[in-house]
Design a protein around this motif. Sequence first.
Motif, short mmCIF file in Angstrom:
data_model
loop_
_atom_site.label_atom_id
_atom_site.label_comp_id
_atom_site.label_asym_id
_atom_site.label_seq_id
_atom_site.Cartn_x
_atom_site.Cartn_y
_atom_site.Cartn_z
N ILE A 27 0.84 -1.20 0.00
CA ILE A 27 0.00 0.00 0.00
C ILE A 27 0.87 1.25 0.00
O ILE A 27 0.61 2.20 -0.74
CB ILE A 27 -0.97 -0.02 1.20
CG1 ILE A 27 -2.03 -1.11 1.00
CG2 ILE A 27 -1.63 1.35 1.39
CD1 ILE A 27 -2.87 -1.39 2.23
N LEU A 28 1.91 1.27 0.81
CA LEU A 28 2.82 2.41 0.84
C LEU A 28 3.51 2.61 -0.51
O LEU A 28 3.65 3.73 -0.99
CB LEU A 28 3.86 2.24 1.95
CG LEU A 28 3.34 2.37 3.38
CD1 LEU A 28 4.44 2.04 4.37
CD2 LEU A 28 2.79 3.76 3.62
N ALA A 30 2.36 1.67 -3.45
CA ALA A 30 1.36 2.08 -4.44
C ALA A 30 1.10 3.58 -4.37
O ALA A 30 0.76 4.21 -5.36
CB ALA A 30 0.06 1.31 -4.22
N VAL A 31 1.26 4.18 -3.20
CA VAL A 31 1.08 5.62 -3.04
C VAL A 31 2.36 6.37 -3.36
O VAL A 31 2.35 7.40 -4.03
CB VAL A 31 0.60 5.94 -1.61
CG1 VAL A 31 0.60 7.42 -1.35
CG2 VAL A 31 -0.77 5.34 -1.37
N ALA A 32 3.50 5.86 -2.93
CA ALA A 32 4.76 6.59 -3.03
C ALA A 32 5.35 6.60 -4.44
O ALA A 32 5.87 7.63 -4.88
CB ALA A 32 5.77 5.99 -2.06
N PRO A 34 4.03 6.50 -7.67
CA PRO A 34 3.50 7.50 -8.62
C PRO A 34 3.83 8.94 -8.21
O PRO A 34 4.12 9.78 -9.06
CB PRO A 34 1.99 7.26 -8.60
CG PRO A 34 1.84 5.87 -8.14
CD PRO A 34 2.97 5.63 -7.18
N SER A 35 3.80 9.21 -6.93
CA SER A 35 4.13 10.55 -6.45
C SER A 35 5.58 10.88 -6.75
O SER A 35 5.91 11.99 -7.19
CB SER A 35 3.87 10.62 -4.95
OG SER A 35 4.24 11.88 -4.45
N TYR A 36 6.47 9.95 -6.53
CA TYR A 36 7.89 10.15 -6.82
C TYR A 36 8.10 10.35 -8.31
O TYR A 36 8.85 11.24 -8.72
CB TYR A 36 8.69 8.95 -6.32
CG TYR A 36 10.14 9.02 -6.72
CD1 TYR A 36 11.02 9.88 -6.08
CD2 TYR A 36 10.63 8.23 -7.75
CE1 TYR A 36 12.34 9.96 -6.45
CE2 TYR A 36 11.96 8.29 -8.13
CZ TYR A 36 12.81 9.16 -7.48
OH TYR A 36 14.12 9.24 -7.86
#
Length: 137
Positions: A27-28, A30-32, A34-36
């Motif tokens: 989960i972490l 999957a969020v991190a 794309p943001s990076y």
Amino acid sequence: MNVFTLRRKARGFTLIELMITVAVIAILAAVAIPSYSEHVRKSRRAQAKADLVELAQQLERFHTVQNTYSGMSLPFTESPRDGKSYYTLSLSGAATSSAFTLQAVPGTGQDKDKCGTLTLDQAGRKTPTEAKVAGCW
């Protein structure tokens, strides 16, 4: 307490505990990720914008001396100048005596950028405009 109970508790993680840990990491990630990736594209775009402005300044200096924009060749055509190129810099069409349009075309690694091709002309007009795509300039 007997020896068997103590030995069983000291064995390690259960499968459920391991699966919960893997799920939290997934989960972490999957969020991190794309943001990076978006942050990296944004920083590459900022470098291309800075290079466009630098080239525009050089064209203006050339115009001050020669009274024309035509005849000047660009001193560099890639952004960034060292390492892997993410944008190709060029004049869009030929520069005339009174006008030029510089463009930065995204290359490999930058092709998913929301802004696409960036342009800057002698009057300081930039595309894409803020009204069409927010955050490009």
